[in-house]
Design a protein around this motif. Structure first.
Motif, PDB file in Angstrom:
ATOM      1  N   PHE A 100       9.144   1.676  -0.570  1.00 39.00           N
ATOM      2  CA  PHE A 100      10.521   1.190  -0.617  1.00 39.00           C
ATOM      3  C   PHE A 100      11.019   0.841   0.785  1.00 39.00           C
ATOM      4  O   PHE A 100      11.592  -0.230   1.010  1.00 39.00           O
ATOM      5  CB  PHE A 100      11.419   2.258  -1.240  1.00 39.00           C
ATOM      6  N   LEU A 101      10.780   1.732   1.759  1.00 38.02           N
ATOM      7  CA  LEU A 101      11.238   1.469   3.126  1.00 38.02           C
ATOM      8  C   LEU A 101      10.482   0.292   3.740  1.00 38.02           C
ATOM      9  O   LEU A 101      11.061  -0.494   4.493  1.00 38.02           O
ATOM     10  CB  LEU A 101      11.069   2.727   3.980  1.00 38.02           C
ATOM     11  N   ALA A 102       9.199   0.150   3.412  1.00 39.19           N
ATOM     12  CA  ALA A 102       8.402  -0.963   3.946  1.00 39.19           C
ATOM     13  C   ALA A 102       8.900  -2.302   3.432  1.00 39.19           C
ATOM     14  O   ALA A 102       8.659  -3.344   4.057  1.00 39.19           O
ATOM     15  CB  ALA A 102       6.929  -0.776   3.586  1.00 39.19           C
ATOM     16  N   SER A 103       9.609  -2.286   2.294  1.00 38.83           N
ATOM     17  CA  SER A 103      10.176  -3.533   1.760  1.00 38.83           C
ATOM     18  C   SER A 103      11.421  -3.948   2.544  1.00 38.83           C
ATOM     19  O   SER A 103      11.890  -5.083   2.413  1.00 38.83           O
ATOM     20  CB  SER A 103      10.532  -3.363   0.279  1.00 38.83           C
ATOM     21  N   LYS A 104      11.954  -3.034   3.359  1.00 39.88           N
ATOM     22  CA  LYS A 104      13.181  -3.316   4.114  1.00 39.88           C
ATOM     23  C   LYS A 104      12.953  -3.443   5.615  1.00 39.88           C
ATOM     24  O   LYS A 104      13.816  -3.962   6.333  1.00 39.88           O
ATOM     25  CB  LYS A 104      14.193  -2.193   3.867  1.00 39.88           C
ATOM     26  N   GLY A 105      11.827  -2.958   6.115  1.00 39.14           N
ATOM     27  CA  GLY A 105      11.543  -3.006   7.554  1.00 39.14           C
ATOM     28  C   GLY A 105      10.133  -2.508   7.819  1.00 39.14           C
ATOM     29  O   GLY A 105       9.361  -2.258   6.896  1.00 39.14           O
ATOM     30  N   ARG A 106       9.793  -2.356   9.093  1.00 39.96           N
ATOM     31  CA  ARG A 106       8.479  -1.836   9.456  1.00 39.96           C
ATOM     32  C   ARG A 106       8.511  -0.311   9.423  1.00 39.96           C
ATOM     33  O   ARG A 106       9.435   0.299   9.945  1.00 39.96           O
ATOM     34  CB  ARG A 106       8.090  -2.305  10.861  1.00 39.96           C
ATOM     35  N   VAL A 107       7.491   0.280   8.839  1.00 45.16           N
ATOM     36  CA  VAL A 107       7.412   1.740   8.760  1.00 45.16           C
ATOM     37  C   VAL A 107       6.505   2.276   9.870  1.00 45.16           C
ATOM     38  O   VAL A 107       5.397   1.791  10.082  1.00 45.16           O
ATOM     39  CB  VAL A 107       6.866   2.184   7.379  1.00 45.16           C
ATOM     40  N   SER A 108       7.009   3.274  10.575  1.00 41.43           N
ATOM     41  CA  SER A 108       6.254   3.979  11.611  1.00 41.43           C
ATOM     42  C   SER A 108       6.059   5.416  11.150  1.00 41.43           C
ATOM     43  O   SER A 108       7.015   6.066  10.715  1.00 41.43           O
ATOM     44  CB  SER A 108       7.028   3.944  12.941  1.00 41.43           C
ATOM     45  N   ILE A 109       4.818   5.903  11.232  1.00 38.57           N
ATOM     46  CA  ILE A 109       4.535   7.263  10.762  1.00 38.57           C
ATOM     47  C   ILE A 109       3.791   8.064  11.819  1.00 38.57           C
ATOM     48  O   ILE A 109       2.795   7.598  12.387  1.00 38.57           O
ATOM     49  CB  ILE A 109       3.716   7.231   9.449  1.00 38.57           C
ATOM     50  N   ASP A 110       4.306   9.255  12.085  1.00 38.20           N
ATOM     51  CA  ASP A 110       3.547  10.273  12.801  1.00 38.20           C
ATOM     52  C   ASP A 110       2.936  11.125  11.705  1.00 38.20           C
ATOM     53  O   ASP A 110       3.639  11.772  10.939  1.00 38.20           O
ATOM     54  CB  ASP A 110       4.472  11.109  13.693  1.00 38.20           C
ATOM     55  N   VAL A 111       1.627  11.150  11.648  1.00 36.61           N
ATOM     56  CA  VAL A 111       0.945  11.628  10.449  1.00 36.61           C
ATOM     57  C   VAL A 111       0.965  13.150  10.280  1.00 36.61           C
ATOM     58  O   VAL A 111       0.633  13.666   9.220  1.00 36.61           O
ATOM     59  CB  VAL A 111      -0.512  11.120  10.460  1.00 36.61           C
ATOM     60  N   GLN A 112       1.384  13.894  11.307  1.00 36.14           N
ATOM     61  CA  GLN A 112       1.162  15.336  11.322  1.00 36.14           C
ATOM     62  C   GLN A 112       1.616  16.050  10.051  1.00 36.14           C
ATOM     63  O   GLN A 112       0.900  16.883   9.504  1.00 36.14           O
ATOM     64  CB  GLN A 112       1.824  15.965  12.546  1.00 36.14           C
ATOM     65  N   GLY A 113       2.812  15.722   9.558  1.00 35.73           N
ATOM     66  CA  GLY A 113       3.327  16.443   8.403  1.00 35.73           C
ATOM     67  C   GLY A 113       2.532  16.214   7.133  1.00 35.73           C
ATOM     68  O   GLY A 113       2.422  17.110   6.281  1.00 35.73           O
ATOM     69  N   TYR A 114       1.958  15.018   6.991  1.00 36.55           N
ATOM     70  CA  TYR A 114       1.166  14.722   5.808  1.00 36.55           C
ATOM     71  C   TYR A 114      -0.091  15.583   5.733  1.00 36.55           C
ATOM     72  O   TYR A 114      -0.691  15.735   4.664  1.00 36.55           O
ATOM     73  CB  TYR A 114       0.766  13.241   5.792  1.00 36.55           C
ATOM     74  N   LEU A 115      -0.505  16.123   6.853  1.00 30.48           N
ATOM     75  CA  LEU A 115      -1.762  16.876   6.911  1.00 30.48           C
ATOM     76  C   LEU A 115      -1.533  18.383   6.956  1.00 30.48           C
ATOM     77  O   LEU A 115      -2.441  19.139   7.296  1.00 30.48           O
ATOM     78  CB  LEU A 115      -2.571  16.447   8.147  1.00 30.48           C
ATOM     79  N   ARG A 116      -0.331  18.825   6.623  1.00 29.92           N
ATOM     80  CA  ARG A 116      -0.019  20.254   6.627  1.00 29.92           C
ATOM     81  C   ARG A 116       0.099  20.776   5.203  1.00 29.92           C
ATOM     82  O   ARG A 116       0.974  20.357   4.462  1.00 29.92           O
ATOM     83  CB  ARG A 116       1.307  20.511   7.363  1.00 29.92           C
ATOM     84  N   GLU A 117      -0.786  21.675   4.862  1.00 28.58           N
ATOM     85  CA  GLU A 117      -0.687  22.355   3.579  1.00 28.58           C
ATOM     86  C   GLU A 117      -0.223  23.783   3.840  1.00 28.58           C
ATOM     87  O   GLU A 117      -0.789  24.482   4.685  1.00 28.58           O
ATOM     88  CB  GLU A 117      -2.036  22.367   2.872  1.00 28.58           C
ATOM     89  N   VAL A 118       0.801  24.198   3.121  1.00 32.89           N
ATOM     90  CA  VAL A 118       1.341  25.538   3.296  1.00 32.89           C
ATOM     91  C   VAL A 118       0.770  26.444   2.209  1.00 32.89           C
ATOM     92  O   VAL A 118       0.918  26.180   1.019  1.00 32.89           O
ATOM     93  CB  VAL A 118       2.883  25.535   3.213  1.00 32.89           C
ATOM     94  N   ARG A 119       0.082  27.511   2.628  1.00 27.71           N
ATOM     95  CA  ARG A 119      -0.395  28.546   1.705  1.00 27.71           C
ATOM     96  C   ARG A 119       0.221  29.854   2.162  1.00 27.71           C
ATOM     97  O   ARG A 119      -0.116  30.349   3.232  1.00 27.71           O
ATOM     98  CB  ARG A 119      -1.916  28.641   1.724  1.00 27.71           C
ATOM     99  N   GLY A 120       1.100  30.393   1.313  1.00 24.35           N
ATOM    100  CA  GLY A 120       1.897  31.521   1.783  1.00 24.35           C
ATOM    101  C   GLY A 120       2.841  31.004   2.856  1.00 24.35           C
ATOM    102  O   GLY A 120       3.621  30.093   2.628  1.00 24.35           O
ATOM    103  N   GLU A 121       2.735  31.562   4.038  1.00 26.26           N
ATOM    104  CA  GLU A 121       3.535  31.068   5.162  1.00 26.26           C
ATOM    105  C   GLU A 121       2.680  30.308   6.162  1.00 26.26           C
ATOM    106  O   GLU A 121       3.201  29.680   7.076  1.00 26.26           O
ATOM    107  CB  GLU A 121       4.209  32.247   5.881  1.00 26.26           C
TER     108      GLU A 121
END
Length: 289
Positions: free
Chosen positions: A133-154
């Motif tokens: 949706f955002l890419a349809s309105k402008g250029r999307v910039s991503i810092d990937v770090q959060g996508y690669l974080r899986e939380v197990r417990g804490e």
């Protein structure tokens, strides 16, 4: 419409280093916003964030500092513990003590910008549908770090992410560090890992800690040096500071190499103290030389 809109949660952070333990606000959106706010207003900026309204003191301070902030309420505020060991600030251990609600299309439908910088902190902050949706309105910039974080417990564990091809095909600027690069591609060589470009990314930025960074744009590699800090105090927010500097200069028409050097100099300054980047353009130019 602003030039750059950063979207991401502001966090409550507990930062533990060999020197000290501090409690402060944090998150990609926090560090990115303060960094770009220190620069001349040649590039306009706004921030969209989400947190428990009872924790909105950081937002009040940002607005007092002149940062344009839109705050959406969340049941919780993200609460991170970042723990650094020894002199190596390129590595940290994290715990997540609370999560905020993901961002949704409905809350972002009226946000307008040339570039949307998504400060993902956890893997479900931005769904593939939101990115599209955002890419349809402008250029999307991503810092990937959060996508690669899986939380197990804490505890937080590095993982590859299931929807990466859906997300990356709608991503214009992608920043990864060497660990994230290897997690996503399975490759240790940054030049080989630039195949991220073939997955739909237009500009690939790979930060390599004290070894500098490598940028791949239009079938060309740009090698960016790292500038040695006087003292390494706290690496928290360095990647976000780099992204702010890079996008700021690219939107002014600077080359990838020029933008990378500017971003690297900002990173060096950030390394020398805890908290967000609070120096000036002159400080950055002095380091670049």
């Amino acid at each position: 419409m602003t030039d750059i809109c950063c979207i991401g949660h502001i966090t409550k952070d507990k930062i533990v280093t060999p020197h000290h333990t501090v409690y402060m606000a944090g998150g990609t959106s926090f560090y990115f916003a303060y960094a770009i706010n220190q620069l001349p207003k040649d590039v306009t900026f706004s921030l969209v964030t989400s947190m428990n309204p009872a924790d909105d003191e950081p937002v009040k301070k940002m607005r007092e500092a002149g940062i344009q902030v839109a705050l959406f309420p969340s049941r919780n505020t993200v609460f991170f513990e970042n723990r650094y060991y020894g002199a190596n600030q390129n590595e940290r251990k994290q715990r997540v003590l609370a999560k905020a609600d993901p961002f949704c299309i409905e809350s972002l439908k009226d946000v307008k910008a040339k570039v949307f910088h998504l400060g993902s902190l956890l893997s479900d902050d931005f769904s593939p549908e939101v990115v599209k949706f955002l890419a349809s309105k402008g250029r999307v910039s991503i810092d990937v770090q959060g996508y690669l974080r899986e939380v197990r417990g804490e505890k937080v564990y590095p993982i590859d992410w299931q929807d990466k091809l859906k997300v990356l095909r709608n991503t214009y600027y992608l920043k990864v560090n060497e660990t994230e690069m290897e997690t996503i591609t399975g490759l240790k060589d940054p030049r080989q890992a630039a195949l991220l470009h073939s997955w739909g990314v237009t500009e690939v930025i790979i930060t390599l800690g004290s070894e500098g960074s490598l940028i791949y744009v239009d079938q060309t590699f740009y090698e960016v040096p790292a500038y040695k800090p006087h003292e390494v105090v706290d690496a928290t927010g360095c990647g976000d500071t780099y992204s702010a500097g890079y996008l700021y200069r690219r939107l002014q028409g600077a080359s990838p190499l020029e933008a990378g050097k500017f971003a690297a100099a900002m990173c060096t300054i950030k390394l020398e103290h805890s908290g967000p980047f609070l120096r000036s353009l002159n400080n950055i130019l002095q380091i670049i030389g």
